[in-house]
Scaffold this motif. Structure first.
Motif, PDB file in Angstrom:
ATOM      1  N   HIS A 110      43.623 -11.568 -20.275  1.00 18.12           N
ATOM      2  CA  HIS A 110      42.733 -10.836 -19.359  1.00 18.12           C
ATOM      3  C   HIS A 110      42.935  -9.322 -19.456  1.00 18.12           C
ATOM      4  O   HIS A 110      41.960  -8.567 -19.419  1.00 18.12           O
ATOM      5  N   THR A 111      44.179  -8.882 -19.605  1.00 16.84           N
ATOM      6  CA  THR A 111      44.413  -7.447 -19.799  1.00 16.84           C
ATOM      7  C   THR A 111      43.829  -7.008 -21.134  1.00 16.84           C
ATOM      8  O   THR A 111      43.219  -5.942 -21.242  1.00 16.84           O
ATOM      9  N   GLY A 112      44.006  -7.854 -22.150  1.00 14.92           N
ATOM     10  CA  GLY A 112      43.457  -7.548 -23.465  1.00 14.92           C
ATOM     11  C   GLY A 112      41.943  -7.433 -23.454  1.00 14.92           C
ATOM     12  O   GLY A 112      41.371  -6.549 -24.101  1.00 14.92           O
ATOM     13  N   VAL A 113      41.283  -8.324 -22.717  1.00 11.88           N
ATOM     14  CA  VAL A 113      39.816  -8.272 -22.612  1.00 11.88           C
ATOM     15  C   VAL A 113      39.387  -6.987 -21.908  1.00 11.88           C
ATOM     16  O   VAL A 113      38.415  -6.336 -22.310  1.00 11.88           O
ATOM     17  N   THR A 114      40.120  -6.608 -20.860  1.00 13.71           N
ATOM     18  CA  THR A 114      39.799  -5.375 -20.127  1.00 13.71           C
ATOM     19  C   THR A 114      39.892  -4.166 -21.055  1.00 13.71           C
ATOM     20  O   THR A 114      39.009  -3.297 -21.060  1.00 13.71           O
ATOM     21  N   ILE A 115      40.968  -4.102 -21.850  1.00 13.99           N
ATOM     22  CA  ILE A 115      41.138  -2.990 -22.797  1.00 13.99           C
ATOM     23  C   ILE A 115      40.043  -3.034 -23.865  1.00 13.99           C
ATOM     24  O   ILE A 115      39.455  -2.008 -24.217  1.00 13.99           O
ATOM     25  N   PHE A 116      39.765  -4.229 -24.370  1.00 18.17           N
ATOM     26  CA  PHE A 116      38.755  -4.406 -25.420  1.00 18.17           C
ATOM     27  C   PHE A 116      37.389  -3.914 -24.946  1.00 18.17           C
ATOM     28  O   PHE A 116      36.693  -3.178 -25.652  1.00 18.17           O
ATOM     29  N   GLU A 117      36.996  -4.319 -23.741  1.00 18.27           N
ATOM     30  CA  GLU A 117      35.691  -3.918 -23.214  1.00 18.27           C
ATOM     31  C   GLU A 117      35.641  -2.412 -22.957  1.00 18.27           C
ATOM     32  O   GLU A 117      34.604  -1.774 -23.148  1.00 18.27           O
ATOM     33  N   HIS A 118      36.766  -1.851 -22.531  1.00 12.67           N
ATOM     34  CA  HIS A 118      36.820  -0.395 -22.309  1.00 12.67           C
ATOM     35  C   HIS A 118      36.635   0.346 -23.635  1.00 12.67           C
ATOM     36  O   HIS A 118      35.912   1.359 -23.696  1.00 12.67           O
ATOM     37  N   LEU A 119      37.246  -0.152 -24.694  1.00 11.88           N
ATOM     38  CA  LEU A 119      37.107   0.477 -26.005  1.00 11.88           C
ATOM     39  C   LEU A 119      35.700   0.295 -26.570  1.00 11.88           C
ATOM     40  O   LEU A 119      35.188   1.171 -27.267  1.00 11.88           O
ATOM     41  N   ARG A 120      35.083  -0.827 -26.272  1.00  9.08           N
ATOM     42  CA  ARG A 120      33.705  -1.054 -26.722  1.00  9.08           C
ATOM     43  C   ARG A 120      32.769  -0.015 -26.110  1.00  9.08           C
ATOM     44  O   ARG A 120      31.852   0.473 -26.749  1.00  9.08           O
TER      45      ARG A 120
END
Length: 208
Positions: A110-120
């Motif tokens: 879930h933290t990884g998804v949050t970071i991923f979406e922020h970078l997107r």
């Protein structure tokens, strides 16, 4: 649905039937209404308890729009690899045999998804997250994948149990690294908020 959830649903239905039947005992169709209501309660409770928890959906990274960059292909490649790593982490934590590893694996995802979406949404920050994308995320996926490999052997030896303990320790360290990366990426936004608060405070003082 697990056995305990099934028993709770059945018990709820029976209790509802008994209570409603006792209230409508004077009526000929009281038993029928009680049965219908009891079944309705059983069905509703079963549906609620058997519902799968909502899982974050991960969007495949689109073509990056970062302007004219010599390393645009590399940035897109890092995001695609990150996407695959996150999918792997999700698959593994769902199969985890040990609760602590499942919980830590889910946190990582879930933290990884949050970071991923922020970078997107902010592709200009991808370079800043290079270490996270190419090392920490890839390491997390690798460790989770190896852990599942040992779980699937179904062996119970001292050496394998030691691997489980080391996996748990590694995931705790990785969770800390993921959280630090997110804070680092959001540093400018946090500073902007602090600046806005200071301006508001100064504005209020001048109006007194």
């Amino acid at each position: 649905m697990n056995r305990y959830a099934k028993l709770i649903a059945i018990a709820s239905g029976i209790i509802t039937f008994v209570l409603f039947r006792s209230v409508t005992a004077a009526y000929d169709i009281g038993w029928f209404l009680a049965a219908v209501l009891g079944y309705g309660v059983y069905f509703s409770v079963e549906k609620v308890l058997s519902a799968e928890p909502e899982v974050k959906k991960l969007k495949k990274p689109p073509t990056l729009k970062v302007g004219i960059l010599t390393d645009e292909h590399e940035l897109k490649s890092m995001m695609n690899d990150a996407y695959e790593d996150l999918i792997q982490i999700q698959k593994c934590y769902r199969k985890a045999k040990h609760e602590s590893i499942r919980i830590n694996g889910e946190k990582l995802f879930h933290t990884g998804v949050t970071i991923f979406e922020h970078l997107r949404k902010n592709p200009s920050k991808i370079r800043q997250a290079r270490r996270y994308l190419t090392y920490y995320l890839d390491t997390a996926a690798g460790i989770m994948n190896k852990y599942i490999g040992f779980v699937e052997t179904r062996l119970d030896t001292e050496e394998i149990n030691k691997v489980y303990l080391e996996t748990e320790k590694a995931l705790e360290i990785l969770n800390e690294a993921f959280n630090k990366q997110f804070v680092k990426l959001m540093q400018n936004d946090m500073m902007d908020i602090e600046a806005d608060v200071k301006v508001l405070e100064d504005t209020l003082r001048t109006e007194e």
